[in-house]
Design an enzyme around this catalytic site. Structure first.
Site, PDB file in Angstrom:
ATOM      1  N   PRO A   1       0.800  -1.232   0.000  1.00 31.70           N
ATOM      2  CA  PRO A   1       0.000   0.000   0.000  1.00 31.70           C
ATOM      3  C   PRO A   1       0.834   1.285   0.000  1.00 31.70           C
ATOM      4  CG  PRO A   1      -0.835  -1.552   1.632  1.00 31.70           C
ATOM      5  CD  PRO A   1       0.434  -2.134   1.097  1.00 31.70           C
TER       6      PRO A   1
ATOM      7  N   LYS B   1       5.044   9.406 -10.103  1.00 34.98           N
ATOM      8  CA  LYS B   1       3.753   8.739  -9.901  1.00 34.98           C
ATOM      9  C   LYS B   1       2.828   9.591  -9.020  1.00 34.98           C
ATOM     10  CE  LYS B   1       0.396   5.932  -9.219  1.00 34.98           C
ATOM     11  NZ  LYS B   1      -0.644   5.683 -10.203  1.00 34.98           N
TER      12      LYS B   1
ATOM     13  N   LYS C   1      -3.429   9.236  -0.021  1.00 29.67           N
ATOM     14  CA  LYS C   1      -2.002   9.009   0.264  1.00 29.67           C
ATOM     15  C   LYS C   1      -1.126   9.587  -0.854  1.00 29.67           C
ATOM     16  CE  LYS C   1      -0.556   5.337  -1.286  1.00 29.67           C
ATOM     17  NZ  LYS C   1       0.058   4.744  -2.467  1.00 29.67           N
TER      18      LYS C   1
HETATM   19  P1  NAD Z   1      -4.240  -3.303  -1.900  1.00 30.94           P
HETATM   20  O1  NAD Z   1      -4.514  -2.672  -0.585  1.00 30.94           O
HETATM   21  O2  NAD Z   1      -5.364  -3.930  -2.672  1.00 30.94           O
HETATM   22  O3  NAD Z   1      -3.094  -4.424  -1.771  1.00 30.94           O
HETATM   23  C1  NAD Z   1      -1.981  -4.322  -0.941  1.00 30.94           C
HETATM   24  C2  NAD Z   1      -1.681  -5.710  -0.411  1.00 30.94           C
HETATM   25  O4  NAD Z   1      -0.518  -5.626   0.423  1.00 30.94           O
HETATM   26  C3  NAD Z   1      -2.805  -6.291   0.457  1.00 30.94           C
HETATM   27  O5  NAD Z   1      -3.209  -7.547  -0.058  1.00 30.94           O
HETATM   28  C4  NAD Z   1      -2.187  -6.399   1.847  1.00 30.94           C
HETATM   29  O6  NAD Z   1      -2.642  -7.527   2.574  1.00 30.94           O
HETATM   30  C5  NAD Z   1      -0.715  -6.512   1.514  1.00 30.94           C
HETATM   31  N1  NAD Z   1       0.152  -6.098   2.616  1.00 30.94           N
HETATM   32  C6  NAD Z   1       0.079  -4.987   3.379  1.00 30.94           C
HETATM   33  N2  NAD Z   1       1.062  -4.985   4.303  1.00 30.94           N
HETATM   34  C7  NAD Z   1       1.763  -6.128   4.103  1.00 30.94           C
HETATM   35  C8  NAD Z   1       2.904  -6.704   4.752  1.00 30.94           C
HETATM   36  N3  NAD Z   1       3.522  -6.092   5.757  1.00 30.94           N
HETATM   37  N4  NAD Z   1       3.353  -7.887   4.298  1.00 30.94           N
HETATM   38  C9  NAD Z   1       2.753  -8.520   3.251  1.00 30.94           C
HETATM   39  N5  NAD Z   1       1.668  -8.044   2.621  1.00 30.94           N
HETATM   40  C10 NAD Z   1       1.189  -6.845   3.050  1.00 30.94           C
HETATM   41  O7  NAD Z   1      -3.531  -2.159  -2.784  1.00 30.94           O
HETATM   42  P2  NAD Z   1      -3.406  -2.100  -4.380  1.00 30.94           P
HETATM   43  O8  NAD Z   1      -4.611  -1.458  -4.938  1.00 30.94           O
HETATM   44  O9  NAD Z   1      -2.964  -3.423  -4.884  1.00 30.94           O
HETATM   45  O10 NAD Z   1      -2.223  -1.038  -4.519  1.00 30.94           O
HETATM   46  C11 NAD Z   1      -0.867  -1.374  -4.272  1.00 30.94           C
HETATM   47  C12 NAD Z   1      -0.032  -0.139  -4.592  1.00 30.94           C
HETATM   48  O11 NAD Z   1      -0.230   0.228  -5.964  1.00 30.94           O
HETATM   49  C13 NAD Z   1      -0.400   1.076  -3.754  1.00 30.94           C
HETATM   50  O12 NAD Z   1       0.750   1.819  -3.452  1.00 30.94           O
HETATM   51  C14 NAD Z   1      -1.311   1.877  -4.690  1.00 30.94           C
HETATM   52  O13 NAD Z   1      -1.318   3.255  -4.393  1.00 30.94           O
HETATM   53  C15 NAD Z   1      -0.708   1.560  -6.037  1.00 30.94           C
HETATM   54  N6  NAD Z   1      -1.610   1.623  -7.183  1.00 30.94           N
HETATM   55  C16 NAD Z   1      -2.890   1.130  -7.095  1.00 30.94           C
HETATM   56  C17 NAD Z   1      -3.712   1.203  -8.212  1.00 30.94           C
HETATM   57  C18 NAD Z   1      -5.143   0.670  -8.178  1.00 30.94           C
HETATM   58  O14 NAD Z   1      -5.897   0.947  -9.122  1.00 30.94           O
HETATM   59  N7  NAD Z   1      -5.555  -0.069  -7.160  1.00 30.94           N
HETATM   60  C19 NAD Z   1      -3.249   1.756  -9.404  1.00 30.94           C
HETATM   61  C20 NAD Z   1      -1.930   2.196  -9.472  1.00 30.94           C
HETATM   62  C21 NAD Z   1      -1.122   2.132  -8.349  1.00 30.94           C
END
Ligand code: NAD
Length: 284
Positions: free
Chosen positions: A59, A163, A232
């Protein structure tokens, strides 16, 4: 070729799946057992995700630090290994973690993405890579299995900075596009006609071309990118403006409005629901 992959959430799961389809052996790990169950190549503990190359899709920077330092992944990596942080992290923290990794002979690169969950599924992500030219070049086969445009944007942390700034633009345009839609509707314009016409006119953007027709008009708030992550990213972008002394009066207003919407709708609301929040302000 094999890789470790930590963070199998909305983005990480489809990205890891695309790597597998491209022929990589992926040892995927997530703190959530439910997330691990969704990925066939999952391992049950973080140390098992250690590999010559480890991708992080977490995240935020606190989670990246937790995995690398507090939970000890860095200690498990051999000298000469590489960590690619594809999360949207905070750039000064990325520099600090890269320095810390370097003392152990591990190279940290940043490679955040743009294009959302649909882009991750369809391999149409834009990837903004930061790090030395030859290191980014060495990672290209891996990165090109997850995205269609791999841009080398500068030294380490450049990707994370770019980004966050991209999302400042994206959040501002979605908000103002939603404002325009609402004003037009109140004047009596047909929202579909508005969107079709804007998308042939100079006011068009990714928000009008993709987010309004796919999520806002059908009131289907399912982009997979929650409010908490957009807020964020905006905080990172505004922190960057402040640290560099760059004036950002509009950006500050954007952040303030998104923070209000997030407090009101809840952190897990889809970010496209900013349009719905706006209607509430207008008493629609
Ligand atoms: P998400 O919250 O769906 O997934 C994050 C995953 O990380 C979760 O499954 C969580 O359990 C895991 N996690 C958290 N802490 C952890 C730890 N200490 N050890 C292991 N696993 C852990 O988030 P997302 O939507 O997949 O986004 C991930 C990143 O990509 C973020 O930084 C977000 O800003 C970025 N992003 C997201 C999108 C989108 O459309 N969702 C698009 C571009 C960029």
């Amino acid at each position: 070729m094999s890789a470790g992959f930590v963070g199998l959430g909305n983005m990480g799961l489809p990205m890891a799946a695309r790597l597998v389809e491209a022929g990589f052996t992926v040892r995927g790990y997530d703190a959530s057992a439910a997330a691990r169950r969704r990925f066939p190549g999952a391992v049950d503990t973080l140390p098992e995700a250690a590999a010559q190359t480890v991708i992080l899709m977490l995240p935020d920077s606190p989670a990246v630090r937790s995995v690398l330092v507090d939970e000890g992944l860095l200690d498990r990596l051999a000298a000469g290994s590489r960590v690619i942080d594809m999360s949207s992290s905070e750039p000064t923290e990325t520099r600090a973690l890269a320095d810390q990794a370097a003392t152990r002979g591990v190279e940290l690169l940043d490679a955040p993405v743009s294009g959302g969950v649909a882009g991750a599924r369809q391999v149409t992500l834009t990837i903004m890579a930061g790090g030395p030219e030859e290191s980014v070049a060495a990672c290209r086969p891996l990165l090109e299995a997850m995205g269609s445009d791999v841009m080398h944007v500068g030294p380490v942390a450049a990707g994370h900075a770019l980004k966050a700034l991209n999302n400042l633009l994206s959040a501002t345009s979605l908000l103002v596009s939603s404002e325009a839609l609402l004003a037009g509707r109140r004047f009596g314009l047909d929202p579909q006609v508005m969107v079709d016409t804007l998308n042939r006119s100079t006011g068009r953007s990714w928000s009008t071309q993709t987010k309004l027709p796919q999520f806002v008009l059908p009131r289907d708030w399912s982009s997979g990118f929650p409010m908490r992550l957009m807020v964020k990213d905006l905080q990172i972008a505004l922190g960057l403006a402040e640290a560099t002394g760059a004036p950002a009066p509009l950006g500050r207003t954007t952040l303030e409005l998104w923070e209000r919407a997030c407090a009101n709708l809840g952190e897990e609301a889809d970010h496209t629901e900013i349009a719905r929040w706006l209607e509430g302000l207008a008493g629609d």
